[in-house]
Design a protein around this motif. Structure first.
Motif, PDB file in Angstrom:
ATOM      1  N   ASP A  48      36.368  20.526 -18.967  1.00  0.00           N
ATOM      2  CA  ASP A  48      37.448  21.539 -18.318  1.00  0.00           C
ATOM      3  C   ASP A  48      37.425  21.622 -16.918  1.00  0.00           C
ATOM      4  OD1 ASP A  48      38.968  23.827 -17.608  1.00  0.00           O
ATOM      5  OD2 ASP A  48      37.893  25.132 -19.467  1.00  0.00           O
ATOM      6  N   ALA A  49      38.671  21.446 -16.195  1.00  0.00           N
ATOM      7  CA  ALA A  49      38.813  21.431 -14.947  1.00  0.00           C
ATOM      8  C   ALA A  49      38.245  22.791 -14.286  1.00  0.00           C
ATOM      9  CB  ALA A  49      40.117  21.317 -14.504  1.00  0.00           C
ATOM     10  N   GLY A  50      38.236  23.893 -14.809  1.00  0.00           N
ATOM     11  CA  GLY A  50      37.607  24.998 -14.351  1.00  0.00           C
ATOM     12  C   GLY A  50      38.286  25.606 -13.078  1.00  0.00           C
ATOM     13  N   PRO A  51      37.743  26.478 -12.431  1.00  0.00           N
ATOM     14  CA  PRO A  51      38.115  27.137 -11.212  1.00  0.00           C
ATOM     15  C   PRO A  51      37.753  25.819 -10.044  1.00  0.00           C
ATOM     16  CG  PRO A  51      36.284  28.408 -11.834  1.00  0.00           C
ATOM     17  CD  PRO A  51      36.730  27.417 -12.959  1.00  0.00           C
ATOM     18  N   GLY A  52      38.784  26.068  -9.060  1.00  0.00           N
ATOM     19  CA  GLY A  52      38.425  25.161  -8.014  1.00  0.00           C
ATOM     20  C   GLY A  52      39.725  25.297  -6.751  1.00  0.00           C
ATOM     21  N   PRO A  53      39.278  24.619  -5.795  1.00  0.00           N
ATOM     22  CA  PRO A  53      40.398  24.895  -4.689  1.00  0.00           C
ATOM     23  C   PRO A  53      41.602  24.250  -4.971  1.00  0.00           C
ATOM     24  CG  PRO A  53      38.771  23.013  -4.186  1.00  0.00           C
ATOM     25  CD  PRO A  53      38.322  23.961  -5.352  1.00  0.00           C
ATOM     26  N   ASP A  54      41.932  23.293  -6.111  1.00  0.00           N
ATOM     27  CA  ASP A  54      43.401  22.697  -6.183  1.00  0.00           C
ATOM     28  C   ASP A  54      43.143  22.953  -7.815  1.00  0.00           C
ATOM     29  OD1 ASP A  54      45.385  21.309  -6.142  1.00  0.00           O
ATOM     30  OD2 ASP A  54      44.317  19.319  -6.308  1.00  0.00           O
ATOM     31  N   ASN A  55      43.503  24.426  -8.202  1.00  0.00           N
ATOM     32  CA  ASN A  55      43.645  24.652  -9.490  1.00  0.00           C
ATOM     33  C   ASN A  55      45.028  25.156  -9.976  1.00  0.00           C
ATOM     34  OD1 ASN A  55      43.603  27.099  -8.040  1.00  0.00           O
ATOM     35  ND2 ASN A  55      41.978  28.156  -9.161  1.00  0.00           N
ATOM     36  N   GLU A  56      46.162  24.834  -9.176  1.00  0.00           N
ATOM     37  CA  GLU A  56      47.470  24.869  -9.437  1.00  0.00           C
ATOM     38  C   GLU A  56      47.948  24.127 -10.703  1.00  0.00           C
ATOM     39  OE1 GLU A  56      52.059  24.646  -7.554  1.00  0.00           O
ATOM     40  OE2 GLU A  56      50.105  23.933  -6.659  1.00  0.00           O
ATOM     41  N   MET A  57      48.337  24.802 -11.709  1.00  0.00           N
ATOM     42  CA  MET A  57      49.016  24.183 -12.848  1.00  0.00           C
ATOM     43  C   MET A  57      50.342  23.650 -12.830  1.00  0.00           C
ATOM     44  SD  MET A  57      48.306  23.598 -16.351  1.00  0.00           S
ATOM     45  CE  MET A  57      47.261  24.805 -17.063  1.00  0.00           C
ATOM     46  N   LEU A  58      50.283  22.351 -12.583  1.00  0.00           N
ATOM     47  CA  LEU A  58      51.381  21.557 -12.494  1.00  0.00           C
ATOM     48  C   LEU A  58      52.351  21.516 -13.869  1.00  0.00           C
ATOM     49  CD1 LEU A  58      50.276  18.767 -10.163  1.00  0.00           C
ATOM     50  CD2 LEU A  58      51.287  21.020  -9.444  1.00  0.00           C
ATOM     51  N   PRO A  59      53.659  21.558 -13.629  1.00  0.00           N
ATOM     52  CA  PRO A  59      54.599  21.629 -14.723  1.00  0.00           C
ATOM     53  C   PRO A  59      54.793  20.353 -15.322  1.00  0.00           C
ATOM     54  CG  PRO A  59      55.796  22.166 -13.082  1.00  0.00           C
ATOM     55  CD  PRO A  59      54.354  21.932 -12.503  1.00  0.00           C
ATOM     56  N   GLY A  60      54.624  19.091 -14.629  1.00  0.00           N
ATOM     57  CA  GLY A  60      54.800  17.964 -15.091  1.00  0.00           C
ATOM     58  C   GLY A  60      56.087  17.550 -14.605  1.00  0.00           C
ATOM     59  N   PRO A  61      56.580  15.968 -14.764  1.00  0.00           N
ATOM     60  CA  PRO A  61      57.843  15.612 -14.247  1.00  0.00           C
ATOM     61  C   PRO A  61      59.125  16.308 -15.320  1.00  0.00           C
ATOM     62  CG  PRO A  61      56.494  13.943 -15.241  1.00  0.00           C
ATOM     63  CD  PRO A  61      55.652  14.969 -15.294  1.00  0.00           C
ATOM     64  N   PHE A  62      58.720  16.620 -16.575  1.00  0.00           N
ATOM     65  CA  PHE A  62      59.598  17.005 -17.510  1.00  0.00           C
ATOM     66  C   PHE A  62      59.171  18.561 -18.071  1.00  0.00           C
ATOM     67  CE2 PHE A  62      59.776  12.247 -17.357  1.00  0.00           C
ATOM     68  CZ  PHE A  62      61.125  12.348 -16.953  1.00  0.00           C
ATOM     69  N   PRO A  63      59.193  19.665 -17.159  1.00  0.00           N
ATOM     70  CA  PRO A  63      58.602  20.746 -17.610  1.00  0.00           C
ATOM     71  C   PRO A  63      59.163  21.239 -19.113  1.00  0.00           C
ATOM     72  CG  PRO A  63      59.058  21.122 -15.434  1.00  0.00           C
ATOM     73  CD  PRO A  63      59.864  19.710 -15.861  1.00  0.00           C
ATOM     74  N   TYR A  64      58.006  21.804 -19.798  1.00  0.00           N
ATOM     75  CA  TYR A  64      58.231  22.454 -21.018  1.00  0.00           C
ATOM     76  C   TYR A  64      59.197  23.647 -21.075  1.00  0.00           C
ATOM     77  CZ  TYR A  64      57.653  24.716 -25.609  1.00  0.00           C
ATOM     78  OH  TYR A  64      57.781  25.192 -26.921  1.00  0.00           O
ATOM     79  N   GLU A  65      60.328  23.718 -21.800  1.00  0.00           N
ATOM     80  CA  GLU A  65      61.116  24.817 -21.938  1.00  0.00           C
ATOM     81  C   GLU A  65      60.801  25.476 -23.257  1.00  0.00           C
ATOM     82  OE1 GLU A  65      65.053  23.651 -20.986  1.00  0.00           O
ATOM     83  OE2 GLU A  65      64.626  22.691 -18.906  1.00  0.00           O
ATOM     84  N   ALA A  66      61.096  26.824 -23.225  1.00  0.00           N
ATOM     85  CA  ALA A  66      60.838  27.281 -24.548  1.00  0.00           C
ATOM     86  C   ALA A  66      61.891  27.158 -25.634  1.00  0.00           C
ATOM     87  CB  ALA A  66      61.093  28.967 -24.458  1.00  0.00           C
TER      88      ALA A  66
END
Length: 213
Positions: free
Chosen positions: A32-50
């Motif tokens: 698990d990446a866990g908490p850290g200084p670079d913990n922004e969740m990136l949406p990816g090049p094609f973000p998921y849509e509901a």
């Protein structure tokens, strides 16, 4: 390649083994990446849509409609024949981390996501994965899928270039089916194979999922 011919292949130094029957001793538990200084969740090049259909099979942290989690019990990530290590990296395009594939310096390299019980992927159309490397050991990369046998497709056919940039591949499952994979009975939905390389060679892998379009 059938199991009997694989046994013969393994005896030949110049013959790269078919990952359909790998050595399963190297199971990988993704940290698990866990908490850290670079913990922004990136949406990816094609973000998921509901409302979209998106299937995660491990090595993906973004939004999805369905998930087959790697639990180490019924679903696994296997590192073949001690040919590599996987390490977490925050150099990523999606989620919190990517996988850094580290070559062990052998004549080939491979790993894959494996299911103990075959699953039906007939309703899915495209495999997506993002790759990034400029190292010679990853100049020739293939993406595979297994039922009883394995079909491997050259990543270069789907836009991968060994140039140190991210490339976002979209591989039609019909191409695996054309090679003989029964999509109704898939045992390994994702297999990664590369050729010979130095022990210091690396590749970043991220953003692995399936879509229904």
């Amino acid at each position: 390649m059938k199991r009997a011919s694989l046994a013969v292949c393994l005896l030949l130094a110049a013959c790269r083994p078919d990952p359909g029957v790998p050595d399963y001793t190297g199971q990988y538990d993704r940290p698990d990446a866990g908490p850290g200084p670079d913990n922004e969740m990136l949406p990816g090049p094609f973000p998921y849509e509901a409302g979209q259909r998106r299937l995660a099979v491990g090595l993906y942290e973004g939004g999805r409609s369905e998930d087959v989690a790697v639990d180490g019990v019924n679903t696994h990530i296997y590192l073949y024949e001690g040919t590599l290590t996987l390490e977490p990296s925050t150099t990523r395009v999606e989620g919190l981390q990517a996988e850094l594939v580290v070559h062990a310096g052998k004549t080939w390299l491979g790993f894959g996501v494996h299911w103990d019980t075959p699953r039906n992927l007939d309703g899915w159309k495209t495999l997506h994965v993002s790759l990034n490397s400029a190292d010679p050991g990853f100049a020739n990369v293939s993406i595979g899928m297994n039922d009883d046998d394995s079909v491997q497709l050259p990543a270069s056919q789907y836009g991968y270039t060994n140039d140190g940039q991210w490339h976002h591949l979209a591989i039609p499952l019909a191409d695996f089916a054309a090679g003989g994979v029964q999509l109704s009975a898939v045992q390994a939905p994702f297999v990664f194979i590369a050729g010979a390389g130095a022990a210091a060679d690396t590749l970043l892998l991220d953003n692995l999922y399936f879509t229904a379009d």
